[in-house]
Design a protein around this motif. Sequence first.
Motif, short mmCIF file in Angstrom:
data_model
loop_
_atom_site.label_atom_id
_atom_site.label_comp_id
_atom_site.label_asym_id
_atom_site.label_seq_id
_atom_site.Cartn_x
_atom_site.Cartn_y
_atom_site.Cartn_z
N ASP A 189 0.83 -1.21 0.00
CA ASP A 189 0.00 0.00 0.00
C ASP A 189 0.87 1.26 0.00
OD1 ASP A 189 -2.32 -1.54 0.04
OD2 ASP A 189 -2.38 -1.59 2.23
N MET A 190 1.95 1.25 0.76
CA MET A 190 2.86 2.39 0.77
C MET A 190 3.49 2.60 -0.61
SD MET A 190 4.64 2.17 4.57
CE MET A 190 6.08 1.45 3.91
N VAL A 191 3.84 1.51 -1.26
CA VAL A 191 4.43 1.59 -2.60
C VAL A 191 3.42 2.18 -3.58
CG1 VAL A 191 5.26 0.20 -4.54
CG2 VAL A 191 6.08 -0.26 -2.24
N GLU A 192 2.17 1.72 -3.52
CA GLU A 192 1.13 2.26 -4.40
C GLU A 192 0.98 3.76 -4.22
OE1 GLU A 192 -1.01 0.96 -6.76
OE2 GLU A 192 0.19 -0.88 -6.71
N LYS A 193 0.98 4.23 -2.98
CA LYS A 193 0.87 5.66 -2.71
C LYS A 193 2.06 6.42 -3.29
CE LYS A 193 -1.92 5.24 1.44
NZ LYS A 193 -1.94 5.38 2.90
N GLN A 194 3.26 5.87 -3.15
CA GLN A 194 4.45 6.52 -3.68
C GLN A 194 4.42 6.61 -5.20
OE1 GLN A 194 7.29 7.93 -2.43
NE2 GLN A 194 6.27 7.91 -0.45
N LYS A 215 1.76 6.74 -7.10
CA LYS A 215 0.71 7.65 -7.56
C LYS A 215 1.14 9.10 -7.45
CE LYS A 215 -3.21 4.68 -6.72
NZ LYS A 215 -4.39 4.41 -5.91
N SER A 216 2.02 9.39 -6.50
CA SER A 216 2.43 10.79 -6.31
C SER A 216 3.57 11.19 -7.22
CB SER A 216 2.83 11.05 -4.88
OG SER A 216 3.91 10.23 -4.50
#
Length: 119
Positions: free
Chosen positions: A111-116, A118-119
């Motif tokens: 989940d942290m990777v997905e957020k990174q 996307k930004s």
Amino acid sequence: MSNPEQKKAEDNHKKNAIGLDDNIAGMLCYIFIIGLIFLFMEKENRFIRFHALQAVFLGVALFIISLVLGVIPIIGWLVSLLMGPITLVLVIFMMYKAYQGTSYKLPFIGDMVEKQLKS
């Protein structure tokens, strides 16, 4: 080999900035140093960036867990002995999933990777 057959073969083995097939590059990302190198080299390919970033986050998380366990007497030391085999199995599993061409997300880290990404 005729033109349509050659195009189909090339589509099945897409290259990227690194010069490897996506699934091979994704698999190699789980070797920590290679994951760091691929993270800086590959700017376009989301699949490789996902696996490289997840491998780096996983390596850092395992390092921090091993540091914490090393400070806890007896129980922490015993659990840290199990960390080696568990880490090996996890890394082999992640390499296998990347080789299959899937972006398997680890709990929390994925989940942290997905957020990174996307930004």
